[in-house]
Design a protein around this motif. Sequence first.
Motif, short mmCIF file in Angstrom:
data_model
loop_
_atom_site.label_atom_id
_atom_site.label_comp_id
_atom_site.label_asym_id
_atom_site.label_seq_id
_atom_site.Cartn_x
_atom_site.Cartn_y
_atom_site.Cartn_z
N ILE A 1 0.84 -1.20 0.00
CA ILE A 1 0.00 0.00 0.00
C ILE A 1 0.88 1.25 0.00
O ILE A 1 0.64 2.19 -0.76
N PHE A 2 1.90 1.27 0.85
CA PHE A 2 2.80 2.42 0.91
C PHE A 2 3.53 2.60 -0.42
O PHE A 2 3.61 3.71 -0.95
N SER A 3 4.04 1.52 -0.97
CA SER A 3 4.75 1.58 -2.26
C SER A 3 3.84 2.12 -3.35
O SER A 3 4.26 2.97 -4.14
N GLY B 1 2.54 6.43 -6.94
CA GLY B 1 1.52 7.28 -7.53
C GLY B 1 1.87 8.76 -7.43
O GLY B 1 1.44 9.57 -8.25
N LYS B 2 2.64 9.11 -6.43
CA LYS B 2 3.09 10.50 -6.24
C LYS B 2 4.41 10.76 -6.95
O LYS B 2 4.98 11.84 -6.82
N LYS B 3 4.93 9.74 -7.62
CA LYS B 3 6.22 9.81 -8.33
C LYS B 3 7.38 10.14 -7.39
O LYS B 3 8.30 10.87 -7.73
N MET B 4 7.30 9.58 -6.20
CA MET B 4 8.37 9.74 -5.21
C MET B 4 9.29 8.53 -5.28
O MET B 4 8.93 7.49 -5.83
N THR B 5 10.48 8.66 -4.70
CA THR B 5 11.46 7.59 -4.69
C THR B 5 11.39 6.85 -3.36
O THR B 5 11.51 7.46 -2.30
N LEU B 6 11.22 5.55 -3.44
CA LEU B 6 11.22 4.71 -2.25
C LEU B 6 12.67 4.45 -1.86
O LEU B 6 13.47 4.00 -2.68
N LEU B 7 13.03 4.76 -0.62
CA LEU B 7 14.39 4.54 -0.16
C LEU B 7 14.60 3.08 0.18
O LEU B 7 13.67 2.42 0.65
N PRO B 8 15.81 2.56 -0.02
CA PRO B 8 16.05 1.16 0.31
C PRO B 8 16.06 0.95 1.82
O PRO B 8 16.43 1.83 2.58
N PHE C 1 11.04 9.74 -0.66
CA PHE C 1 11.41 11.15 -0.79
C PHE C 1 11.08 11.62 -2.20
O PHE C 1 11.24 10.89 -3.17
N GLY C 2 10.64 12.85 -2.28
CA GLY C 2 10.37 13.46 -3.58
C GLY C 2 9.58 14.74 -3.41
O GLY C 2 9.34 15.20 -2.30
#
Length: 157
Positions: free
Chosen positions: A38-40, A45-52, A66-67
């Motif tokens: 869900i978070f991903s 959808g917001k075109k943000m970068t998921l941090l590892p 972040f984005g």
Amino acid sequence: MMGFWRKKQAKPEIEQNHMMVPYQMNEFSHDARQLAGIFSDFVNGKKMTLLPGRYGGEYNNDMLAFGEMDDRQTLLLGLKVTGTDGGIQLDRMSMGAFTQCTLPWLKMVLHSLVSLGHQESLISNIEQALASGELFVAVIFIDRDTRKLNMLPVVLE
């Protein structure tokens, strides 16, 4: 040849039910995978970068993204779920002895990302937004009763 004198021991039988027990309290559990998905989906959808990595929380499954969101440099922590009292809890021992969404915690997160040896431009963007006072930090959570996503702004201290 040295083991020839040892008696062959029967291998202990493992209960089949033991192997079927789902992971209850880590990022591999069904609930944790569902929350991560869900978070991903939300941050993609917001075109943000998921941090590892994972950054504490229930199931040790909290993630960061972040984005730019709403014309602001944004760092999101999630996905949390409200408790029976309707509140959410920040992990008090995330990233060592640091409480989530505090300045020392964020510095430790950035240090951790630097040690991975990649994402340098992303780290630099977060550091610049933090230094300029323009970093917007929020916790994304699901209300247990309404099943809706919510955002709670947080002030880094």
